[in-house]
Write an enzyme that holds these catalytic residues in place. Structure first.
Site, PDB file in Angstrom:
ATOM      1  N   SER A  30     -14.230  17.157 -13.859  1.00 54.37           N
ATOM      2  CA  SER A  30     -15.431  17.928 -14.159  1.00 54.37           C
ATOM      3  C   SER A  30     -16.242  17.193 -15.221  1.00 54.37           C
ATOM      4  O   SER A  30     -15.716  16.345 -15.964  1.00 54.37           O
ATOM      5  CB  SER A  30     -15.011  19.303 -14.704  1.00 54.37           C
TER       6      SER A  30
ATOM      7  N   TYR B  74     -10.087  25.371 -19.384  1.00 50.74           N
ATOM      8  CA  TYR B  74     -10.596  24.588 -18.249  1.00 50.74           C
ATOM      9  C   TYR B  74     -10.885  23.148 -18.682  1.00 50.74           C
ATOM     10  O   TYR B  74     -10.455  22.189 -18.041  1.00 50.74           O
ATOM     11  CB  TYR B  74     -11.859  25.274 -17.732  1.00 50.74           C
TER      12      TYR B  74
HETATM   13  P1  NAD Z   1     -14.586  27.481  -5.507  1.00 56.08           P
HETATM   14  O1  NAD Z   1     -14.071  28.521  -6.403  1.00 56.08           O
HETATM   15  O2  NAD Z   1     -15.605  27.828  -4.489  1.00 56.08           O
HETATM   16  O3  NAD Z   1     -13.402  26.735  -4.728  1.00 56.08           O
HETATM   17  C1  NAD Z   1     -12.130  26.544  -5.280  1.00 56.08           C
HETATM   18  C2  NAD Z   1     -11.119  26.593  -4.161  1.00 56.08           C
HETATM   19  O4  NAD Z   1      -9.822  26.373  -4.722  1.00 56.08           O
HETATM   20  C3  NAD Z   1     -11.082  27.975  -3.475  1.00 56.08           C
HETATM   21  O5  NAD Z   1     -11.053  27.818  -2.080  1.00 56.08           O
HETATM   22  C4  NAD Z   1      -9.790  28.576  -4.001  1.00 56.08           C
HETATM   23  O6  NAD Z   1      -9.174  29.500  -3.137  1.00 56.08           O
HETATM   24  C5  NAD Z   1      -8.938  27.324  -4.186  1.00 56.08           C
HETATM   25  N1  NAD Z   1      -7.804  27.557  -5.075  1.00 56.08           N
HETATM   26  C6  NAD Z   1      -7.790  28.232  -6.260  1.00 56.08           C
HETATM   27  N2  NAD Z   1      -6.548  28.284  -6.753  1.00 56.08           N
HETATM   28  C7  NAD Z   1      -5.748  27.637  -5.865  1.00 56.08           C
HETATM   29  C8  NAD Z   1      -4.368  27.335  -5.811  1.00 56.08           C
HETATM   30  N3  NAD Z   1      -3.519  27.761  -6.790  1.00 56.08           N
HETATM   31  N4  NAD Z   1      -3.890  26.634  -4.766  1.00 56.08           N
HETATM   32  C9  NAD Z   1      -4.727  26.220  -3.785  1.00 56.08           C
HETATM   33  N5  NAD Z   1      -6.043  26.481  -3.766  1.00 56.08           N
HETATM   34  C10 NAD Z   1      -6.549  27.177  -4.797  1.00 56.08           C
HETATM   35  O7  NAD Z   1     -15.183  26.353  -6.492  1.00 56.08           O
HETATM   36  P2  NAD Z   1     -15.649  24.829  -6.256  1.00 56.08           P
HETATM   37  O8  NAD Z   1     -16.858  24.609  -7.072  1.00 56.08           O
HETATM   38  O9  NAD Z   1     -15.690  24.466  -4.817  1.00 56.08           O
HETATM   39  O10 NAD Z   1     -14.448  24.061  -6.975  1.00 56.08           O
HETATM   40  C11 NAD Z   1     -13.848  22.903  -6.450  1.00 56.08           C
HETATM   41  C12 NAD Z   1     -13.395  22.009  -7.586  1.00 56.08           C
HETATM   42  O11 NAD Z   1     -14.544  21.497  -8.284  1.00 56.08           O
HETATM   43  C13 NAD Z   1     -12.546  22.699  -8.656  1.00 56.08           C
HETATM   44  O12 NAD Z   1     -11.512  21.832  -9.074  1.00 56.08           O
HETATM   45  C14 NAD Z   1     -13.516  22.910  -9.799  1.00 56.08           C
HETATM   46  O13 NAD Z   1     -12.859  23.003 -11.036  1.00 56.08           O
HETATM   47  C15 NAD Z   1     -14.359  21.665  -9.679  1.00 56.08           C
HETATM   48  N6  NAD Z   1     -15.672  21.752 -10.317  1.00 56.08           N
HETATM   49  C16 NAD Z   1     -16.574  22.704  -9.961  1.00 56.08           C
HETATM   50  C17 NAD Z   1     -17.816  22.742 -10.575  1.00 56.08           C
HETATM   51  C18 NAD Z   1     -18.879  23.749 -10.204  1.00 56.08           C
HETATM   52  O14 NAD Z   1     -19.903  23.853 -10.933  1.00 56.08           O
HETATM   53  N7  NAD Z   1     -18.757  24.481  -9.123  1.00 56.08           N
HETATM   54  C19 NAD Z   1     -18.132  21.798 -11.572  1.00 56.08           C
HETATM   55  C20 NAD Z   1     -17.177  20.844 -11.910  1.00 56.08           C
HETATM   56  C21 NAD Z   1     -15.956  20.820 -11.281  1.00 56.08           C
END
Ligand code: NAD
Length: 258
Positions: free
Chosen positions: A137, A150
């Site tokens: 991130s 986080y």
């Molecule tokens: P999201 O919440 O839409 O997707 C996250 C996915 O991870 C979901 O499908 C959820 O069910 C799954 N998940 C959660 N816990 C789990 C577990 N224990 N085992 C397996 N799957 C699990 O959010 P996103 O934005 O698509 O996030 C994807 C990645 O990107 C994450 O690692 C998040 O930290 C990172 N990220 C997101 C952002 C943002 O602004 N959206 C920014 C930086 C990093």
């Protein structure tokens, strides 16, 4: 010809958000994709649509990883790619964060990433090499108030990425990390999951916020992160390993006085 023809890639958290877009793009580029998540109905539906395999995988559980890798091998004969994408976010100041909440975030984001590397490294080596892309991130490279657990877990993912890159390079395995800024998914905008939410109002609020915060003037799209994951998984990045890649519309570049 697809960029990932002949590859077998497991993507965690693939039922929605960035993982969903990675699964869609990787399948379109010829990979056999293994979608893994704890959201079984959504994951199964998407896998069916893509002609892919879905496995239930809680990334914080080592036995789930063993079963998922075995299922992938049984279906496709090998695994030579992993995108550690699953993650969770909790908002709290550090001093108000209960230990249980801190550990829950660490268990999914950090331990999940560690277990993923551990579970697939042998398979990737057996396949003659491969790639691991860890989703860190923006908060892996700078601080952000109210997301201490986080941010700590995402900083740790960069450490894991660098050490894994050093240890696995002799086996032909490349390990890199993505550092997204604000991306338009349910994580940054939980209202997306609320069927009652006013979507126009939501879009206006997001627009206003990121126009001010981000030099490129908008929130990122999950499809844009998927293209970075594709680059780091495919041959175009063949001489790159151990590196964090920031994808944030310029947010980290600094502050502007204009
Ligand atoms: P999201 O919440 O839409 O997707 C996250 C996915 O991870 C979901 O499908 C959820 O069910 C799954 N998940 C959660 N816990 C789990 C577990 N224990 N085992 C397996 N799957 C699990 O959010 P996103 O934005 O698509 O996030 C994807 C990645 O990107 C994450 O690692 C998040 O930290 C990172 N990220 C997101 C952002 C943002 O602004 N959206 C920014 C930086 C990093």
């Amino acid at each position: 010809m697809g960029t990932l023809d002949g590859r077998v890639v497991l993507i965690t958290g693939a039922a929605r958000g960035q993982g969903e877009q990675e699964a869609r793009l990787f399948a379109a580029e010829g990979a056999r994709v293994v979608l893994a998540d704890v959201l079984d109905d959504q994951g199964e539906d998407l896998a069916k649509e893509l002609g892919a395999l879905y496995v239930h995988l809680d990334v914080g559980r080592e036995d789930d990883w063993v079963a998922a890798v075995a299922a992938a091998k049984e279906a496709y004969g090998k695994v030579d790619g992993l995108v550690n994408n699953a993650g969770i976010l909790r908002f709290n100041t550090l001093v108000d964060t209960p230990l249980d909440e801190f550990m829950q975030v660490v268990q999914v984001n950090q331990v999940g990433c560690f277990l993923g590397i551990k579970a697939v490294a042998g398979e990737l080596a057996e396949a003659g090499g491969g790639t691991i892309v860890n989703t860190a991130s923006y908060t892996a490279v700078t601080g952000m108030a109210a997301v201490g657990a986080y941010a700590a877990s995402k900083h740790a993912i960069l450490g894991l990425t660098r050490v894994a890159a050093l240890e696995l390079a002799p086996k032909g395995i490349r390990v890199n990390a993505m550092c997204p800024g604000a991306i338009d998914t349910a994580m940054s905008n939980p209202a997306q999951l609320d069927p009652e939410a006013d979507t126009e109002e939501m879009a206006r609020a997001i627009d206003g916020l990121y126009r001010k915060l981000v030099p490129l003037g908008r929130i990122g799209r999950p499809e844009e992160v998927a293209r970075l994951a594709l680059f780091l998984t495919g041959e175009d990045s063949s001489y790159i390993t151990g590196q964090p890649f920031v994808i944030d519309g310029g947010w980290l570049a600094g502050v502007s006085v204009f």
